[in-house]
Design an enzyme around this catalytic site. Structure first.
Site, mmCIF file in Angstrom:
data_model
loop_
_atom_site.group_PDB
_atom_site.id
_atom_site.type_symbol
_atom_site.label_atom_id
_atom_site.label_comp_id
_atom_site.label_asym_id
_atom_site.label_seq_id
_atom_site.Cartn_x
_atom_site.Cartn_y
_atom_site.Cartn_z
ATOM 1 N N SER A 34 38.516 35.643 30.674
ATOM 2 C CA SER A 34 37.952 35.725 29.320
ATOM 3 C C SER A 34 38.349 37.048 28.672
ATOM 4 C CB SER A 34 36.430 35.631 29.373
ATOM 5 O OG SER A 34 35.884 36.795 29.971
ATOM 6 N N HIS A 71 37.314 44.417 41.259
ATOM 7 C CA HIS A 71 35.878 44.257 41.487
ATOM 8 C C HIS A 71 35.538 44.014 42.955
ATOM 9 C CE1 HIS A 71 35.656 43.011 36.985
ATOM 10 N NE2 HIS A 71 35.682 44.312 37.148
ATOM 11 N N ASN A 91 38.699 38.950 40.422
ATOM 12 C CA ASN A 91 38.005 38.057 41.352
ATOM 13 C C ASN A 91 37.682 38.747 42.670
ATOM 14 O OD1 ASN A 91 38.407 36.178 39.360
ATOM 15 N ND2 ASN A 91 40.189 35.247 40.326
ATOM 16 N N ASP A 95 36.896 36.787 45.369
ATOM 17 C CA ASP A 95 36.954 35.707 46.362
ATOM 18 C C ASP A 95 38.018 35.895 47.435
ATOM 19 O OD1 ASP A 95 39.362 35.030 45.000
ATOM 20 O OD2 ASP A 95 38.274 33.657 43.671
ATOM 21 N N CYS A 109 44.955 26.504 34.280
ATOM 22 C CA CYS A 109 45.929 27.365 34.958
ATOM 23 C C CYS A 109 46.874 26.572 35.853
ATOM 24 C CB CYS A 109 45.208 28.437 35.771
ATOM 25 S SG CYS A 109 44.333 29.647 34.749
ATOM 26 N N CYS A 122 33.710 51.769 55.812
ATOM 27 C CA CYS A 122 32.906 52.927 56.209
ATOM 28 C C CYS A 122 33.371 54.104 55.369
ATOM 29 C CB CYS A 122 33.080 53.235 57.693
ATOM 30 S SG CYS A 122 32.209 54.755 58.198
ATOM 31 N N CYS A 143 29.939 51.293 61.554
ATOM 32 C CA CYS A 143 31.324 51.613 61.906
ATOM 33 C C CYS A 143 31.440 51.783 63.419
ATOM 34 C CB CYS A 143 31.735 52.896 61.194
ATOM 35 S SG CYS A 143 33.407 53.468 61.594
#
Length: 406
Positions: A274, A191, A172, A174, A319, A199, A229
């Site tokens: 999945s 991910h 995730n 998020d 879950c 930077c 930066c």
């Protein structure tokens, strides 16, 4: 010499004739497929003698269409959500609780399914982003900064605090694991994280945690955020890894931590994933070991996953429901998410005066008593729907590229 032009003309004529013949053949095959398909849709008792003759004449086509229908039915079953009944769910969770207690090195893999309770859509569920797009429906991308850690996020944090979980590997973006209070050394966000920009010109890579989604202007193969930066002036980029890309950042991806955790794991629990992407990461599954020496696998998901046959136990439940029962079995109290304890407010880097208007994403409201260091609230523009970033254009471009390749 005079024969060469004639030969060239003859060769072109033959090629054109051959191409035309192929086009006519393909069109003829399409007509046959359509005809046979219409006949097969009819109940056998209602087919005329002529239609029965068509099926006999085109047996190969009938066989191919039958195979396609079987594949469609299998895919449909895999996409269906299956729920264990209450008693079966409790029984399975008791087995999971025993495994958690006995594990010496438990690792948790998480997917989009643990964030649906935070109103973040999943991907492959019945109402998932990719499921809707595959059906040709439009999916609006909302500002996900309003989401807060779910009950499952808080459970995972407590399991780590109680030393029952050693590491969490998440797909995730998020940022909710981080916001739940889970220590960063115990977390691999394979991910990326929507709140982090970096930077890469600095050595080591310099990280900036923000109180808003930094992916507003980013997408597949285009990761610069529009800010620079404060130390070297280099362009900042997001940390998101889209399909077809390879994540190389040390943090927040932490591939090293994920691989080491998988190597030491004796139990792996997969929550809300999945596993269609995770299954491709060989280092997470220790498949080079004999089957008897691989980690015991437990899966919590409502849909089919490609690892179901290898799992010691598959729990078909939401879950939050599963984790609630598990925490009862383990006799662990779960604190509710408290904004005042959210690490993001202490990790966040302030924007410079010239950067205040560099984004239109909503700022995460700080708890009372904490100053919002990322922007002037008066300068904020409320956005209810956004495009782009890790939940928008990145997917769209990836799908277009995939279709062209196909």
């Amino acid at each position: 010499m005079s024969e060469e032009p004639d030969t060239a003309v003859s060769s072109r004529t033959e090629r054109k004739a051959l191409e035309k013949a192929k086009l006519l053949q393909r069109e003829s095959e399409r007509k046959i497929f359509r005809l046979v398909g219409r006949v097969l849709k009819k109940p056998e008792a209602e087919r005329s003698e002529e239609e029965a003759g068509v099926l006999l004449l085109h047996r190969d086509t009938v066989e191919e269409l039958s195979k396609r229908q079987v594949r469609r039915n299998v895919l449909k079953r895999k996409q269906e959500e299956v729920f264990d009944d209450a008693e079966e769910l409790k029984s399975k969770v008791r087995q999971l609780a025993v495994a958690v207690k006995q594990a010496s090195h438990l690792v948790i893999y998480t997917g989009a399914g643990i964030s649906t309770a935070a109103s973040i859509p999943d991907y492959r569920g019945p109402n998932g982003v990719w499921t809707q797009l595959q059906k040709g429906r439009t999916v609006s991308s909302s500002d996900l900064s309003k989401a807060v850690p779910t009950f499952t996020h808080m459970c995972i944090r407590m399991l780590h605090k109680e030393k029952l979980v050693k590491h969490v590997v998440s797909q995730n973006c998020d940022g909710l694991h981080l916001r739940s209070g889970l220590p960063r050394h115990a977390l691999s966000e394979l991910h990326g994280n929507m709140f982090i920009e970096v930077c890469t010109s600095c050595s080591p890579v310099r990280e900036y945690v923000r109180l808003f989604d930094v992916t507003e202007r980013t997408s597949l193969h285009r990761h610069t955020t529009g800010r620079r930066c404060s130390h070297c002036g280099g362009e900042l980029r997001d940390t998101i890894v889209h399909f077809g890309e390879r994540g190389t950042l040390e943090q927040p991806l932490n591939w090293k931590g994920a691989a080491e955790a998988a190597k030491m794991a004796d139990v792996i629990v997969c929550l809300g994933s999945s596993l269609k992407v995770l299954k491709k990461y060989a280092c997470l599954w220790c498949m080079n070991r004999p089957a008897s020496k691989r980690p015991k696998l437990y899966i919590v998901n409502l849909q089919w996953t490609p690892k179901d046959d290898l799992a010691l136990l598959k729990i078909n439940g939401k879950c939050d429901d599963v984790m609630s029962l598990l925490m009862e079995e383990l006799n662990i109290q779960i604190p509710a998410y408290n904004r005042a304890d959210d690490p993001i407010f202490y990790l966040a880097s302030p924007l410079g005066p010239e950067e205040v208007k560099s984004h239109s994403r909503e700022i995460i409201a700080p708890p009372t008593g904490l100053e919002d260091r990322s922007a002037d609230p008066e300068e904020q523009t409320e956005v209810t729907s956004v495009q782009g970033g890790w939940f928008g254009r990145g997917y769209g471009k990836g799908m277009k590229k995939k279709k062209k390749a196909a």
